[in-house]
Design a protein around this motif. Structure first.
Motif, mmCIF file in Angstrom:
data_model
loop_
_atom_site.group_PDB
_atom_site.id
_atom_site.type_symbol
_atom_site.label_atom_id
_atom_site.label_comp_id
_atom_site.label_asym_id
_atom_site.label_seq_id
_atom_site.Cartn_x
_atom_site.Cartn_y
_atom_site.Cartn_z
ATOM 1 N N PHE A 38 4.488 -4.066 -6.661
ATOM 2 C CA PHE A 38 4.514 -2.607 -6.708
ATOM 3 C C PHE A 38 3.340 -1.980 -5.974
ATOM 4 N N GLY A 39 3.591 -0.812 -5.414
ATOM 5 C CA GLY A 39 2.513 0.020 -4.924
ATOM 6 C C GLY A 39 1.796 0.672 -6.091
ATOM 7 N N LYS A 40 0.724 1.394 -5.807
ATOM 8 C CA LYS A 40 -0.086 1.974 -6.875
ATOM 9 C C LYS A 40 0.478 3.278 -7.431
ATOM 10 N N GLY A 41 1.497 3.799 -6.767
ATOM 11 C CA GLY A 41 2.147 4.990 -7.301
ATOM 12 C C GLY A 41 1.690 6.276 -6.644
ATOM 13 N N THR A 42 2.581 7.260 -6.654
ATOM 14 C CA THR A 42 2.296 8.604 -6.134
ATOM 15 C C THR A 42 2.690 9.611 -7.189
ATOM 16 N N LEU A 43 1.739 10.434 -7.590
ATOM 17 C CA LEU A 43 2.035 11.504 -8.538
ATOM 18 C C LEU A 43 2.531 12.709 -7.753
ATOM 19 N N LEU A 44 3.813 12.998 -7.895
ATOM 20 C CA LEU A 44 4.425 14.135 -7.210
ATOM 21 C C LEU A 44 4.512 15.316 -8.175
ATOM 22 N N THR A 45 3.997 16.436 -7.731
ATOM 23 C CA THR A 45 4.092 17.666 -8.507
ATOM 24 C C THR A 45 4.853 18.690 -7.681
ATOM 25 N N GLU B 48 0.849 -1.192 0.000
ATOM 26 C CA GLU B 48 0.000 0.000 0.000
ATOM 27 C C GLU B 48 0.882 1.239 0.000
ATOM 28 N N GLN B 49 0.545 2.183 -0.849
ATOM 29 C CA GLN B 49 1.348 3.384 -1.015
ATOM 30 C C GLN B 49 0.484 4.614 -0.810
ATOM 31 N N HIS B 50 1.023 5.570 -0.053
ATOM 32 C CA HIS B 50 0.300 6.808 0.228
ATOM 33 C C HIS B 50 1.268 7.992 0.250
ATOM 34 N N PRO B 51 0.854 9.183 -0.192
ATOM 35 C CA PRO B 51 -0.466 9.447 -0.782
ATOM 36 C C PRO B 51 -0.483 9.086 -2.262
ATOM 37 N N SER B 52 -1.623 9.161 -2.887
ATOM 38 C CA SER B 52 -1.700 8.884 -4.315
ATOM 39 C C SER B 52 -1.259 10.100 -5.125
ATOM 40 N N THR B 53 -1.470 11.295 -4.564
ATOM 41 C CA THR B 53 -0.968 12.516 -5.192
ATOM 42 C C THR B 53 -0.355 13.393 -4.107
ATOM 43 N N LEU B 54 0.658 14.147 -4.501
ATOM 44 C CA LEU B 54 1.367 15.007 -3.559
ATOM 45 C C LEU B 54 1.856 16.231 -4.317
ATOM 46 N N SER B 55 1.486 17.388 -3.825
ATOM 47 C CA SER B 55 1.895 18.630 -4.451
ATOM 48 C C SER B 55 2.690 19.439 -3.434
ATOM 49 N N VAL B 56 3.885 19.859 -3.810
ATOM 50 C CA VAL B 56 4.742 20.632 -2.903
ATOM 51 C C VAL B 56 5.317 21.828 -3.638
ATOM 52 N N GLN B 57 5.781 22.789 -2.872
ATOM 53 C CA GLN B 57 6.463 23.934 -3.451
ATOM 54 C C GLN B 57 7.950 23.607 -3.620
ATOM 55 N N GLU B 58 8.518 24.159 -4.646
ATOM 56 C CA GLU B 58 9.946 23.958 -4.892
ATOM 57 C C GLU B 58 10.746 24.300 -3.640
ATOM 58 N N GLY B 59 11.662 23.405 -3.280
ATOM 59 C CA GLY B 59 12.479 23.620 -2.104
ATOM 60 C C GLY B 59 11.968 22.895 -0.867
ATOM 61 N N ASP B 60 10.683 22.540 -0.867
ATOM 62 C CA ASP B 60 10.126 21.791 0.256
ATOM 63 C C ASP B 60 10.529 20.328 0.162
ATOM 64 N N SER B 61 10.227 19.588 1.232
ATOM 65 C CA SER B 61 10.485 18.149 1.238
ATOM 66 C C SER B 61 9.215 17.389 0.854
ATOM 67 N N ALA B 62 9.427 16.192 0.342
ATOM 68 C CA ALA B 62 8.307 15.308 -0.010
ATOM 69 C C ALA B 62 8.560 13.943 0.615
ATOM 70 N N VAL B 63 7.502 13.374 1.168
ATOM 71 C CA VAL B 63 7.617 12.055 1.800
ATOM 72 C C VAL B 63 6.508 11.155 1.266
ATOM 73 N N ILE B 64 6.894 9.983 0.841
ATOM 74 C CA ILE B 64 5.944 8.990 0.349
ATOM 75 C C ILE B 64 6.145 7.718 1.177
ATOM 76 N N LYS B 65 5.033 7.126 1.597
ATOM 77 C CA LYS B 65 5.124 5.981 2.498
ATOM 78 C C LYS B 65 4.493 4.726 1.896
ATOM 79 N N CYS B 66 5.089 3.601 2.218
ATOM 80 C CA CYS B 66 4.553 2.313 1.764
ATOM 81 C C CYS B 66 4.545 1.313 2.907
ATOM 82 N N THR B 67 3.534 0.483 2.926
ATOM 83 C CA THR B 67 3.482 -0.619 3.878
ATOM 84 C C THR B 67 3.359 -1.926 3.107
ATOM 85 N N TYR B 68 3.889 -2.983 3.689
ATOM 86 C CA TYR B 68 3.848 -4.272 3.020
ATOM 87 C C TYR B 68 3.413 -5.333 4.018
ATOM 88 N N SER B 69 3.059 -6.495 3.499
ATOM 89 C CA SER B 69 2.506 -7.516 4.386
ATOM 90 C C SER B 69 3.382 -8.761 4.498
#
Lengths: 114, 112
Positions: B102-109, B5-26
């Motif tokens: 694979f997780g379902k993916g995160t669209l990072l903008t 499982e992957q979260h979030p499915s979409t993530l929008s950040v401002q240039e210079g900020d940090s981005a974090v994407i998380k996954c869990t597995y079984s």
């Protein structure tokens, strides 16, 4: 990282024809390669495992007679979509594991069936 | 591997900020956790991976952390740039068959 190539990058064909896609590991040998299918805005769906010198292993729900896989050498696997139909239109991607289980992907093949 | 499982499915950040994407597995037998970046119309590109014998790995602006007890791993991108915009996939594997789930993916903008 290791390099995997695919050919062609895109193909448009008429319904009923067969299309062959090649996957090559350029700088390493791969006894195993994988074929994936990806629909727009979706994740990668594993179709089959290509094994050099033996039959491919297909995932549940994937028709082996529809998607023919041949792993002719340690650097080449081919996927043939037989009697293609519009619903087979998709992005097909291959991958190959190199050293230490790292998997490298090809650039993909966009198939459009009219 | 079984399920990722992957979260979030979409993530929008401002240039210079940090981005974090998380996954869990079984699958407790999983021991290999790669992250891929996929740009539109291209194949996935391996950007970083981690194995179960370490808890963190860094490569310039990218880092991955792994918590095997909780069965989750995360991708951290610092000082984001517009060219970081893409879809990111986590995956897990480790069997002798080299298969990845694979997780379902995160669209990072990343907005300039």
């Amino acid at each position: 990282g290791a390099v995997v190539s695919q050919h062609p990058s895109r193909v448009i064909c008429k319904s009923g024809t067969s299309v062959k896609i090649e996957c090559r590991s350029l700088d390493f040998q791969a006894t195993t390669m994988f074929w994936y299918r990806q629909f727009p805005k979706q994740s990668l769906m594993l179709m089959a495992t290509s094994n050099e010198g033996s039959k491919a292993t297909y995932e549940q729900g994937v028709e082996k007679d529809k998607f023919l896989i041949n792993h002719a050498s340690l650097t080449l696997s081919t996927l043939t979509v037989t009697s293609a139909h519009p619903e087979d239109s998709s992005f097909y991607i291959c991958s190959a594991p190199a050293a230490y289980n790292e998997q490298f992907f090809g650039p993909g093949t966009r198939l459009t069936v009219l | 591997g079984e399920n990722v499982e992957q979260h979030p499915s979409t993530l929008s950040v401002q240039e210079g900020d940090s981005a974090v994407i998380k996954c869990t597995y079984s699958d407790s037998a999983s021991n290999y956790f790669p992250w891929y970046k996929q740009e539109l119309g291209k194949g996935p590109q391996l950007i970083i991976d981690i194995r179960s014998n370490v808890g963190e790995k860094k490569d310039q602006r990218i880092a991955v952390t792994l918590n095997k007890t909780a069965k989750h791993f995360s991708l951290h991108i610092t000082e984001t740039q517009p060219e970081d915009s893409a879809v990111y996939f986590c995956a897990e594997g480790g069997g002798s068959n080299y298969k990845l789930t694979f997780g379902k993916g995160t669209l990072l903008t990343v907005n300039p």
